[in-house]
Design a protein around this motif. Structure first.
Motif, PDB file in Angstrom:
ATOM      1  N   PHE A  44       0.177  15.037   4.051  1.00 29.16           N
ATOM      2  CA  PHE A  44       0.263  15.659   2.736  1.00 29.16           C
ATOM      3  C   PHE A  44      -0.950  15.271   1.911  1.00 29.16           C
ATOM      4  O   PHE A  44      -1.581  14.242   2.137  1.00 29.16           O
ATOM      5  N   ALA A  45      -1.264  16.113   0.932  1.00 25.35           N
ATOM      6  CA  ALA A  45      -2.413  15.905   0.051  1.00 25.35           C
ATOM      7  C   ALA A  45      -1.953  15.896  -1.395  1.00 25.35           C
ATOM      8  O   ALA A  45      -0.915  16.467  -1.747  1.00 25.35           O
ATOM      9  N   GLY A  46      -2.758  15.248  -2.249  1.00 23.55           N
ATOM     10  CA  GLY A  46      -2.417  15.144  -3.653  1.00 23.55           C
ATOM     11  C   GLY A  46      -2.676  16.422  -4.427  1.00 23.55           C
ATOM     12  O   GLY A  46      -3.382  17.326  -3.969  1.00 23.55           O
ATOM     13  N   ASP A  47      -2.109  16.467  -5.611  1.00 23.18           N
ATOM     14  CA  ASP A  47      -2.308  17.576  -6.540  1.00 23.18           C
ATOM     15  C   ASP A  47      -3.163  17.071  -7.696  1.00 23.18           C
ATOM     16  O   ASP A  47      -2.900  15.983  -8.218  1.00 23.18           O
ATOM     17  N   PRO A  48      -4.183  17.825  -8.129  1.00 22.67           N
ATOM     18  CA  PRO A  48      -5.056  17.340  -9.209  1.00 22.67           C
ATOM     19  C   PRO A  48      -4.316  16.989 -10.492  1.00 22.67           C
ATOM     20  O   PRO A  48      -4.773  16.142 -11.257  1.00 22.67           O
ATOM     21  N   MET A  76       0.831  -1.147   0.000  1.00 25.37           N
ATOM     22  CA  MET A  76       0.000   0.000   0.000  1.00 25.37           C
ATOM     23  C   MET A  76       0.854   1.178   0.000  1.00 25.37           C
ATOM     24  O   MET A  76       2.007   1.088   0.162  1.00 25.37           O
ATOM     25  N   ALA A  77       0.475   2.224  -0.108  1.00 22.68           N
ATOM     26  CA  ALA A  77       1.339   3.297  -0.333  1.00 22.68           C
ATOM     27  C   ALA A  77       1.659   4.119   0.781  1.00 22.68           C
ATOM     28  O   ALA A  77       1.582   4.706   1.147  1.00 22.68           O
ATOM     29  N   VAL A  78       1.777   4.198   1.686  1.00 21.21           N
ATOM     30  CA  VAL A  78       1.940   5.170   2.638  1.00 21.21           C
ATOM     31  C   VAL A  78       3.344   5.378   2.867  1.00 21.21           C
ATOM     32  O   VAL A  78       3.905   4.849   3.713  1.00 21.21           O
ATOM     33  N   THR A  79       3.928   6.161   2.186  1.00 16.51           N
ATOM     34  CA  THR A  79       5.274   6.010   1.880  1.00 16.51           C
ATOM     35  C   THR A  79       5.433   4.619   1.976  1.00 16.51           C
ATOM     36  O   THR A  79       6.343   4.167   2.360  1.00 16.51           O
ATOM     37  N   PRO A 123      -8.289  18.822  -2.855  1.00 13.33           N
ATOM     38  CA  PRO A 123      -8.334  19.177  -4.281  1.00 13.33           C
ATOM     39  C   PRO A 123      -8.175  18.001  -5.233  1.00 13.33           C
ATOM     40  O   PRO A 123      -8.526  18.119  -6.403  1.00 13.33           O
ATOM     41  N   ALA A 124      -7.664  16.871  -4.751  1.00 15.01           N
ATOM     42  CA  ALA A 124      -7.460  15.707  -5.617  1.00 15.01           C
ATOM     43  C   ALA A 124      -7.943  14.449  -4.906  1.00 15.01           C
ATOM     44  O   ALA A 124      -7.873  14.363  -3.676  1.00 15.01           O
ATOM     45  N   PRO A 125      -8.415  13.447  -5.657  1.00 19.67           N
ATOM     46  CA  PRO A 125      -8.897  12.202  -5.041  1.00 19.67           C
ATOM     47  C   PRO A 125      -7.787  11.160  -4.851  1.00 19.67           C
ATOM     48  O   PRO A 125      -8.039   9.971  -4.953  1.00 19.67           O
ATOM     49  N   TRP A 126      -6.569  11.604  -4.588  1.00 24.36           N
ATOM     50  CA  TRP A 126      -5.459  10.671  -4.391  1.00 24.36           C
ATOM     51  C   TRP A 126      -4.397  11.285  -3.474  1.00 24.36           C
ATOM     52  O   TRP A 126      -4.299  12.494  -3.329  1.00 24.36           O
ATOM     53  N   TRP A 127      -3.633  10.417  -2.816  1.00 21.10           N
ATOM     54  CA  TRP A 127      -2.475  10.787  -1.999  1.00 21.10           C
ATOM     55  C   TRP A 127      -2.816  11.660  -0.793  1.00 21.10           C
ATOM     56  O   TRP A 127      -1.939  12.350  -0.273  1.00 21.10           O
ATOM     57  N   ASN A 128      -4.048  11.644  -0.315  1.00 28.10           N
ATOM     58  CA  ASN A 128      -4.425  12.464   0.838  1.00 28.10           C
ATOM     59  C   ASN A 128      -4.128  11.671   2.111  1.00 28.10           C
ATOM     60  O   ASN A 128      -4.931  10.861   2.558  1.00 28.10           O
ATOM     61  N   THR A 129      -2.959  11.926   2.694  1.00 28.81           N
ATOM     62  CA  THR A 129      -2.382  11.008   3.671  1.00 28.81           C
ATOM     63  C   THR A 129      -1.943  11.683   4.959  1.00 28.81           C
ATOM     64  O   THR A 129      -0.953  12.422   4.970  1.00 28.81           O
ATOM     65  N   PRO A 130      -2.617  11.451   6.075  1.00 30.05           N
ATOM     66  CA  PRO A 130      -2.085  11.884   7.373  1.00 30.05           C
ATOM     67  C   PRO A 130      -0.868  11.028   7.731  1.00 30.05           C
ATOM     68  O   PRO A 130      -0.881   9.807   7.519  1.00 30.05           O
TER      69      PRO A 130
END
Length: 430
Positions: free
Chosen positions: A308-312, A1-4, A289-296
């Protein structure tokens, strides 16, 4: 999974390409020179154009390298209030082992039988517990790369089943944590002082929303340490199928992500940045702003959250944007360093202490110039390289955690050799 995990966390992405990125350090002007120039009516534009720190009294840090295991890449990812630093150290054969530094002395935490292990998130526990990930000697049954592959070096970063591990000082060795029924892989990120560990683990569901090499669904997990160690899952946002827990405090508040299975390294698994408390899940960034990479990535005892949050425009997470969330104020953006060449557009927050000091990284778009930074009660960061006491020449490229004494750990790069080292930065009086 991605969390770093993967860029699952970009926060944990440690690939060899990024390890070679080196940058030049800017020279800053000290405060009394700037004030003297104002009094004399001097033209200050050139000095201000180069200045990357605010005009105010600043903390200075005594920085020291932490020893390794003979390889060329080490990293500190966690520091607790006992000044225990944990992370990873590379061996000469390029494999990595989870590492613990106490009073500057390195302990190799070994593995669960496979080539690699690592402590990848800010654990924070002060009761003698360290958690992370480790390969076992067993081959992957379904050909999955799993979230942990991004935290190891090639060539042995894939091919082995991975488990979340717990290491207890009283026992002196790591043990694997159980997965959900039918699952093969797990990942542990944080532990509080009440015997609870968080992370994520696979179950036996073959999810059609998985892609790339990922096959099985995975769920945010909480382990209650035994014996026996017991696992339970956490609820997801309605309609989601996979997720991960990334940090926990002593009040039982947990943060993490909720989304779909995807590639098990962030991306669309991190559609929602969430907080779990009192048995319920809350999306803390509903207007991301984006539906990806929104990670506490971290939570303190007050319940303040950073990440950090994703960029569209960047579905693969090439550019991210740091944030801080508090119950009173909601989301606040944490900016990258200003006045950099090349321009910094990427910011990622990894650690927070009770004083709400936040540490992380600021980078240009190509990740060529990355600097360890601290947001010290403001939205604009300070380059930690501008705060180093004289005598330390390596470039601080990332800051991964900060404790309540203001001590910081992360990774530094030697500008002459390219060797990457774990460091400890201790605040000192000027």
């Amino acid at each position: 999974m991605a969390v770093t995990p993967g860029r699952f966390l970009k926060c944990g992405h440690e690939n060899s390409t990024k390890e070679t990125n080196m940058t030049k350090q800017f020279t800053t002007k000290v405060l009394f020179i700037l004030l003297a120039a104002v009094c004399c009516g001097a033209v200050l534009a050139p000095a201000l154009a180069q200045r990357s720190v605010p005009v105010k009294a600043r903390t200075q840090y005594q920085v020291s390298d932490l020893p390794g295991l003979g390889g060329t890449s080490n990293g500190g990812n966690s520091i607790n209030d006992q000044t225990w630093v944990s992370g990873y150290a590379r061996l000469p054969d390029r494999n990595r082992h989870a590492a613990l530094w106490r009073n500057g002395v390195l302990s190799d935490l070994d593995t669960l039988g496979g080539p690699n292990s690592s402590v990848t998130w800010n654990v924070k526990n002060t009761a003698g517990i360290i958690v992370g990930i480790s390969q076992t000697a067993d081959p992957q049954l379904l050909g999955e790369a799993w979230s942990s592959a991004a935290f190891y070096s090639t060539p042995n970063n894939v091919g082995y089943i991975n488990l979340g591990f717990v290491w207890q000082q009283s026992l002196g060795q790591m043990r694997g944590l159980p997965n959900f029924p039918g699952g093969n892989n797990g990942f542990a990120t944080g532990a509080n002082n009440l015997g609870r560990v968080v992370g994520w683990a696979e179950n036996g569901v073959h999810d059609p929303n998985c892609c790339c090499t990922q096959v099985l669904q995975f769920r945010p997990a909480v382990w209650t340490l035994g014996p026996p160690d017991q696992i339970q899952d956490l609820p997801l946002i309605t309609g989601d199928s996979s997720g991960a827990a990334t940090a926990i405090n002593d009040h039982g508040q947990i943060v993490g992500i909720s989304g779909i299975c995807d590639q098990a390294v962030g991306r669309r698994t991190a559609e929602h940045a969430v907080l779990w408390e009192n048995g319920s899940v809350t999306d803390i960034y509903p207007n991301a702003p984006a539906p990806w990479w929104n990670t506490p990535t971290a939570i303190n005892q007050r319940g303040d959250v950073v990440g950090f949050a994703g960029d569209p425009a960047f579905v693969e997470g090439d550019i991210l944007h740091a944030f801080m969330w508090t119950r009173d104020d909601g989301i606040r953006q944490l900016k990258p360093l200003p006045n950099r060449t090349p321009k910094h557009v990427d910011s990622e927050a990894y650690g927070i202490n009770e004083a709400r000091q936040v540490v992380g990284v600021s980078c240009d778009a190509d990740q060529v110039d990355c600097r360890a930074v601290i947001w010290d009660h403001g939205n604009t960061p300070i380059d930690l390289n501008d705060l180093k006491a004289p005598g330390y020449s390596a470039v601080l490229t990332s800051a991964k955690d900060i404790n309540n004494k203001g001590e910081i750990t992360g990774r530094a790069a030697d500008p002459n050799t390219g060797v990457l080292t774990a460091y400890l930065a201790v605040p000192v009086s000027q």
